[in-house]
Scaffold this motif. Structure first.
Motif, PDB file in Angstrom:
ATOM      1  N   VAL A   5       3.190  -5.344  -7.485  1.00  0.00           N
ATOM      2  CA  VAL A   5       2.964  -6.739  -7.720  1.00  0.00           C
ATOM      3  C   VAL A   5       3.043  -6.692  -9.508  1.00  0.00           C
ATOM      4  CG1 VAL A   5       1.070  -8.193  -8.010  1.00  0.00           C
ATOM      5  CG2 VAL A   5       1.100  -6.750  -6.204  1.00  0.00           C
ATOM      6  N   GLU A   6       4.047  -7.661  -9.650  1.00  0.00           N
ATOM      7  CA  GLU A   6       4.471  -7.864 -11.139  1.00  0.00           C
ATOM      8  C   GLU A   6       3.574  -8.881 -11.781  1.00  0.00           C
ATOM      9  OE1 GLU A   6       8.093  -6.834  -8.562  1.00  0.00           O
ATOM     10  OE2 GLU A   6       6.501  -8.096  -8.568  1.00  0.00           O
ATOM     11  N   SER A   7       3.477  -8.794 -12.969  1.00  0.00           N
ATOM     12  CA  SER A   7       2.880  -9.910 -13.741  1.00  0.00           C
ATOM     13  C   SER A   7       3.150  -9.922 -15.272  1.00  0.00           C
ATOM     14  CB  SER A   7       1.336  -9.827 -13.504  1.00  0.00           C
ATOM     15  OG  SER A   7       0.806  -8.690 -14.064  1.00  0.00           O
ATOM     16  N   GLY A   8       2.583 -10.790 -15.968  1.00  0.00           N
ATOM     17  CA  GLY A   8       3.009 -10.789 -17.535  1.00  0.00           C
ATOM     18  C   GLY A   8       4.144 -11.729 -18.091  1.00  0.00           C
ATOM     19  N   GLY A   9       4.923 -12.190 -17.217  1.00  0.00           N
ATOM     20  CA  GLY A   9       6.092 -13.095 -17.616  1.00  0.00           C
ATOM     21  C   GLY A   9       5.530 -14.458 -18.411  1.00  0.00           C
ATOM     22  N   GLY A  10       6.282 -15.091 -18.769  1.00  0.00           N
ATOM     23  CA  GLY A  10       6.086 -16.349 -19.604  1.00  0.00           C
ATOM     24  C   GLY A  10       7.246 -16.940 -20.386  1.00  0.00           C
ATOM     25  N   LEU A  11       6.931 -18.151 -20.776  1.00  0.00           N
ATOM     26  CA  LEU A  11       7.915 -18.849 -21.518  1.00  0.00           C
ATOM     27  C   LEU A  11       7.910 -18.380 -23.135  1.00  0.00           C
ATOM     28  CD1 LEU A  11      10.135 -21.034 -22.083  1.00  0.00           C
ATOM     29  CD2 LEU A  11       8.109 -22.529 -22.207  1.00  0.00           C
ATOM     30  N   VAL A  12       8.683 -17.875 -23.744  1.00  0.00           N
ATOM     31  CA  VAL A  12       8.812 -17.668 -24.964  1.00  0.00           C
ATOM     32  C   VAL A  12       9.796 -18.185 -25.936  1.00  0.00           C
ATOM     33  CG1 VAL A  12       7.311 -15.489 -24.732  1.00  0.00           C
ATOM     34  CG2 VAL A  12       9.738 -15.227 -24.698  1.00  0.00           C
ATOM     35  N   GLN A  13       9.817 -18.008 -27.091  1.00  0.00           N
ATOM     36  CA  GLN A  13      11.050 -18.402 -28.083  1.00  0.00           C
ATOM     37  C   GLN A  13      11.685 -16.933 -28.084  1.00  0.00           C
ATOM     38  OE1 GLN A  13       9.254 -20.082 -31.685  1.00  0.00           O
ATOM     39  NE2 GLN A  13       9.442 -22.339 -30.438  1.00  0.00           N
ATOM     40  N   PRO A  14      12.865 -16.958 -28.786  1.00  0.00           N
ATOM     41  CA  PRO A  14      13.822 -16.017 -29.158  1.00  0.00           C
ATOM     42  C   PRO A  14      12.922 -15.205 -30.178  1.00  0.00           C
ATOM     43  CG  PRO A  14      15.173 -17.811 -28.679  1.00  0.00           C
ATOM     44  CD  PRO A  14      13.808 -18.158 -28.624  1.00  0.00           C
ATOM     45  N   LEU A  18       7.000  -9.828 -24.888  1.00  0.00           N
ATOM     46  CA  LEU A  18       6.244  -9.978 -23.741  1.00  0.00           C
ATOM     47  C   LEU A  18       6.135  -8.557 -23.316  1.00  0.00           C
ATOM     48  CD1 LEU A  18       7.943 -12.925 -21.798  1.00  0.00           C
ATOM     49  CD2 LEU A  18       5.531 -12.724 -22.586  1.00  0.00           C
ATOM     50  N   ARG A  19       4.692  -8.400 -22.489  1.00  0.00           N
ATOM     51  CA  ARG A  19       4.708  -7.002 -21.734  1.00  0.00           C
ATOM     52  C   ARG A  19       4.622  -7.202 -20.332  1.00  0.00           C
ATOM     53  NH1 ARG A  19       0.275  -2.010 -22.077  1.00  0.00           N
ATOM     54  NH2 ARG A  19      -1.058  -3.786 -21.183  1.00  0.00           N
ATOM     55  N   LEU A  20       5.392  -6.903 -19.439  1.00  0.00           N
ATOM     56  CA  LEU A  20       5.195  -6.912 -18.028  1.00  0.00           C
ATOM     57  C   LEU A  20       4.356  -5.633 -17.468  1.00  0.00           C
ATOM     58  CD1 LEU A  20       9.051  -8.048 -17.082  1.00  0.00           C
ATOM     59  CD2 LEU A  20       7.105  -9.370 -18.089  1.00  0.00           C
ATOM     60  N   SER A  21       3.696  -5.943 -16.704  1.00  0.00           N
ATOM     61  CA  SER A  21       2.934  -5.090 -15.758  1.00  0.00           C
ATOM     62  C   SER A  21       3.370  -5.130 -14.167  1.00  0.00           C
ATOM     63  CB  SER A  21       1.672  -5.210 -15.700  1.00  0.00           C
ATOM     64  OG  SER A  21       1.055  -5.270 -17.012  1.00  0.00           O
ATOM     65  N   CYS A  22       3.254  -4.062 -13.623  1.00  0.00           N
ATOM     66  CA  CYS A  22       3.441  -3.919 -12.152  1.00  0.00           C
ATOM     67  C   CYS A  22       2.321  -2.847 -11.625  1.00  0.00           C
ATOM     68  CB  CYS A  22       4.886  -3.102 -11.938  1.00  0.00           C
ATOM     69  SG  CYS A  22       5.193  -2.911 -10.232  1.00  0.00           S
ATOM     70  N   VAL A  23       1.638  -3.290 -10.886  1.00  0.00           N
ATOM     71  CA  VAL A  23       0.775  -2.514 -10.022  1.00  0.00           C
ATOM     72  C   VAL A  23       1.268  -2.053  -8.676  1.00  0.00           C
ATOM     73  CG1 VAL A  23      -1.803  -2.372  -9.164  1.00  0.00           C
ATOM     74  CG2 VAL A  23      -1.079  -3.600 -11.314  1.00  0.00           C
ATOM     75  N   GLN A 106       7.059 -10.102  -5.825  1.00  0.00           N
ATOM     76  CA  GLN A 106       7.592 -11.340  -5.752  1.00  0.00           C
ATOM     77  C   GLN A 106       8.120 -11.714  -7.208  1.00  0.00           C
ATOM     78  OE1 GLN A 106       4.369 -10.467  -6.442  1.00  0.00           O
ATOM     79  NE2 GLN A 106       4.015 -11.389  -8.502  1.00  0.00           N
ATOM     80  N   GLY A 107       8.216 -10.738  -8.077  1.00  0.00           N
ATOM     81  CA  GLY A 107       8.622 -10.715  -9.472  1.00  0.00           C
ATOM     82  C   GLY A 107       7.787 -11.577 -10.386  1.00  0.00           C
ATOM     83  N   THR A 108       8.191 -11.638 -11.794  1.00  0.00           N
ATOM     84  CA  THR A 108       7.696 -12.358 -12.768  1.00  0.00           C
ATOM     85  C   THR A 108       8.595 -12.998 -13.716  1.00  0.00           C
ATOM     86  OG1 THR A 108       5.763 -12.292 -14.369  1.00  0.00           O
ATOM     87  CG2 THR A 108       7.246 -10.247 -14.475  1.00  0.00           C
ATOM     88  N   GLN A 109       8.582 -14.343 -13.919  1.00  0.00           N
ATOM     89  CA  GLN A 109       9.528 -14.998 -14.477  1.00  0.00           C
ATOM     90  C   GLN A 109       9.477 -14.877 -15.888  1.00  0.00           C
ATOM     91  OE1 GLN A 109      12.219 -16.746 -13.194  1.00  0.00           O
ATOM     92  NE2 GLN A 109      12.971 -17.044 -15.419  1.00  0.00           N
ATOM     93  N   VAL A 110      10.478 -14.601 -16.440  1.00  0.00           N
ATOM     94  CA  VAL A 110      10.725 -14.544 -18.277  1.00  0.00           C
ATOM     95  C   VAL A 110      11.612 -15.322 -18.616  1.00  0.00           C
ATOM     96  CG1 VAL A 110      11.400 -13.246 -19.976  1.00  0.00           C
ATOM     97  CG2 VAL A 110       9.919 -12.150 -18.372  1.00  0.00           C
ATOM     98  N   THR A 111      11.131 -16.465 -19.336  1.00  0.00           N
ATOM     99  CA  THR A 111      12.254 -17.570 -19.794  1.00  0.00           C
ATOM    100  C   THR A 111      12.154 -17.445 -21.356  1.00  0.00           C
ATOM    101  OG1 THR A 111      11.746 -19.014 -17.844  1.00  0.00           O
ATOM    102  CG2 THR A 111      12.595 -19.950 -19.873  1.00  0.00           C
ATOM    103  N   VAL A 112      13.196 -17.319 -21.961  1.00  0.00           N
ATOM    104  CA  VAL A 112      13.514 -17.413 -23.521  1.00  0.00           C
ATOM    105  C   VAL A 112      14.113 -18.595 -23.769  1.00  0.00           C
ATOM    106  CG1 VAL A 112      14.292 -15.840 -25.423  1.00  0.00           C
ATOM    107  CG2 VAL A 112      13.669 -14.720 -23.200  1.00  0.00           C
ATOM    108  N   SER A 113      13.370 -19.386 -24.519  1.00  0.00           N
ATOM    109  CA  SER A 113      13.949 -20.516 -24.873  1.00  0.00           C
ATOM    110  C   SER A 113      13.349 -21.333 -26.178  1.00  0.00           C
ATOM    111  CB  SER A 113      13.842 -21.604 -23.707  1.00  0.00           C
ATOM    112  OG  SER A 113      14.153 -23.026 -24.155  1.00  0.00           O
TER     113      SER A 113
END
Length: 114
Positions: A5-14, A18-23, A106-113
């Motif tokens: 189970v992944e978590s920690g993604g998000g929308l960030v600027q360049p 971020l720190r992703l976790s996977c339990v 299910q993955g965790t989405q990382v968006t850099v924008s």
């Protein structure tokens, strides 16, 4: 059965982090080599990083010096610290049991924008 189970993604600027976790559950985490893989829109699944049971680490060239993979065997948790994020890091990130993405969640989405 294996569950990741992944978590920690998000929308960030360049340039941000971020720190992703996977339990992990359903297997002996401390005995497993673990992987992070990602899939960008319209692209194939791509291996990102590996950590061995001894803690040895490997990275795809494009993230070397920016990403750090770690594990906490007491918590059955895998991490990916991602610094200095770039537009091209945008993807759905998964933890997995091999480079092909076996067992991924299910993955965790990382968006850099900007």
């Amino acid at each position: 059965q294996v569950q990741l189970v992944e978590s920690g993604g998000g929308l960030v600027q360049p340039g941000n982090s971020l720190r992703l976790s996977c339990v992990a559950s359903g297997f002996t985490f401390s005995n497993a080599q673990m992987y992070w893989v990602r899939q960008a829109p319209g692209k194939r699944l791509e291996w990102v990083s590996t950590i061995g049971i001894t803690g040895i680490t490997y990275y795809i060239d494009s993230v070397k010096g920016r990403f750090t993979i770690t594990r906490d065997n007491a918590k059955n948790t895998l991490y990916l610290q991602m610094n200095d994020l770039k537009f091209e890091d945008t993807a759905l990130y998964y933890c997995a049991l091999d480079r092909s993405g076996t067992g991924r969640g299910q993955g965790t989405q990382v968006t850099v924008s900007s």
